[in-house]
Design a protein around this motif. Structure first.
Motif, PDB file in Angstrom:
ATOM      1  N   GLY A  59       0.813  -1.201   0.000  1.00  0.00           N
ATOM      2  CA  GLY A  59       0.000   0.000   0.000  1.00  0.00           C
ATOM      3  C   GLY A  59       0.846   1.250   0.000  1.00  0.00           C
ATOM      4  N   ASN A  60       0.353   2.303   0.649  1.00  0.00           N
ATOM      5  CA  ASN A  60       1.086   3.553   0.715  1.00  0.00           C
ATOM      6  C   ASN A  60       2.381   3.392   1.513  1.00  0.00           C
ATOM      7  N   ASP A  61       3.415   4.109   1.086  1.00  0.00           N
ATOM      8  CA  ASP A  61       4.716   4.101   1.759  1.00  0.00           C
ATOM      9  C   ASP A  61       5.302   2.698   1.854  1.00  0.00           C
ATOM     10  N   LEU A  62       4.949   1.837   0.896  1.00  0.00           N
ATOM     11  CA  LEU A  62       5.488   0.475   0.820  1.00  0.00           C
ATOM     12  C   LEU A  62       5.092  -0.396   2.012  1.00  0.00           C
ATOM     13  N   LEU A  63       4.028  -0.004   2.711  1.00  0.00           N
ATOM     14  CA  LEU A  63       3.561  -0.785   3.848  1.00  0.00           C
ATOM     15  C   LEU A  63       2.501  -1.780   3.386  1.00  0.00           C
ATOM     16  N   PRO A  64       2.394  -2.922   4.078  1.00  0.00           N
ATOM     17  CA  PRO A  64       1.377  -3.904   3.680  1.00  0.00           C
ATOM     18  C   PRO A  64      -0.028  -3.370   3.916  1.00  0.00           C
ATOM     19  N   ASN A  65      -0.915  -3.669   2.991  1.00  0.00           N
ATOM     20  CA  ASN A  65      -2.299  -3.232   3.074  1.00  0.00           C
ATOM     21  C   ASN A  65      -3.123  -4.367   3.684  1.00  0.00           C
ATOM     22  N   VAL A  66      -3.656  -4.161   4.891  1.00  0.00           N
ATOM     23  CA  VAL A  66      -4.406  -5.186   5.603  1.00  0.00           C
ATOM     24  C   VAL A  66      -5.819  -4.665   5.866  1.00  0.00           C
ATOM     25  N   ASN A  67      -6.810  -5.423   5.429  1.00  0.00           N
ATOM     26  CA  ASN A  67      -8.202  -5.023   5.615  1.00  0.00           C
ATOM     27  C   ASN A  67      -8.699  -5.432   6.997  1.00  0.00           C
ATOM     28  N   PRO A  68      -9.479  -4.567   7.673  1.00  0.00           N
ATOM     29  CA  PRO A  68     -10.036  -4.941   8.976  1.00  0.00           C
ATOM     30  C   PRO A  68     -11.115  -6.002   8.822  1.00  0.00           C
TER      31      PRO A  68
END
Length: 286
Positions: free
Chosen positions: A239-248
């Protein structure tokens, strides 16, 4: 009083039997409404760049393999072909000249040993080899120019249907850039998305029945062609800033993933025209 309890008990038992029967049927015959008609789509891509001079098909028309779809202005490619042929003739003449010089000099050396320096013979031999290589290059250029001239006519690679045609006479097409979509009429299949919990015991060649939304009264027979081996994960993508995108999500709810299943229709009525994207319901019979 007893009669009322007895009737209530009968209703409960009846409802339980219906629910159990429904569960058994659903377990043995997984069903989904999340199905679509799919087919292979061939991107018609010109191999040369130029202006379109003729278009021989209409939007949403059927074509057969080998039908001429459109033509590109061949003038520049025809000129390039004739130029390549002329260059090949020059290369052939230079090779003949080099061979004659080598043969004449070699015969002189045979009659008068030592009359021709070894370096001269070596140079003449190199000239022949170089001229032969130039002739091969010229032949390759002729073949390339001939192919480019041939590619100014674009043909249908398979039977199918032209769709979303925006090509017009005068349009400029670019080599290797798709311009027309052709749906392969011999490749239609049904793509169904089943919950992972429904696929226990399901295997290829199991029977399936398909109902199209356009006509729910018609049931099409088919069989499983293949079951997908993977789907894209929704969590963990960058996701943004190369961070993992985790859905709640809710801890007490675990949603079953849906796995794609391909269904090959075994009997398609002649009066039924399948179209890519049509909605379908699918039932698998184990």
């Amino acid at each position: 009083m007893i009669k009322r309890y007895f009737i209530t008990l009968l209703l409960v038992v009846g409802a339980g039997a219906v629910i159990f029967n429904y569960y058994e049927t659903y377990s043995d015959s997984p069903w989904t409404r999340d199905g679509q008609v799919s087919a292979y789509i061939v991107s018609i891509t010109p191999r040369v760049t130029g202006q379109v001079t003729e278009v021989y098909v209409d939007d949403n028309s059927r074509v057969e393999k080998g039908d001429l779809l459109f033509e590109i202005d061949p003038a520049i490619y025809s000129a390039a072909y004739h130029k390549a042929v002329a260059t090949q003739g020059q290369a052939q003449a230079l090779l003949s000249k080099a061979r004659n010089n080598l043969q004449r000099t070699s015969e002189l050396e045979k009659r008068m040993h030592g009359a021709v320096p070894t370096l001269t013979l070596n140079n003449l031999t190199n000239e022949v080899e170089s001229a032969a290589a130039n002739l091969d290059l010229a032949k390759a250029n002729v073949e390339e120019a001939k192919l480019n001239l041939k590619y100014t006519k674009v043909y249908a690679p398979t039977d199918g249907y032209i769709t979303n045609l925006n090509l017009r006479v005068g349009s400029q097409v670019v080599a290797n850039a798709p311009v027309v979509a052709l749906i392969d009429e011999n490749s239609f299949w049904i793509e169904g998305y089943f919950k992972e919990t429904d696929l226990v015991g399901v295997s290829p060649e199991d029977k399936a029945f398909v109902t199209l939304l356009m006509d729910h009264r018609m049931t099409l027979a088919g069989e499983i062609k293949s079951i997908g081996y993977g789907i894209a994960k929704s969590d963990g993508s960058t996701g943004n800033d190369l961070l993992p995108n985790v859905n709640p999500n809710f801890q007490w709810i675990r949603l079953a993933q849906r796995i794609p299943v391909k269904i090959k229709l075994t009997d398609i009525p002649e009066d039924l025209q399948l179209r890519v994207g049509m909605t379908a319901s699918i039932q698998i019979v184990k």
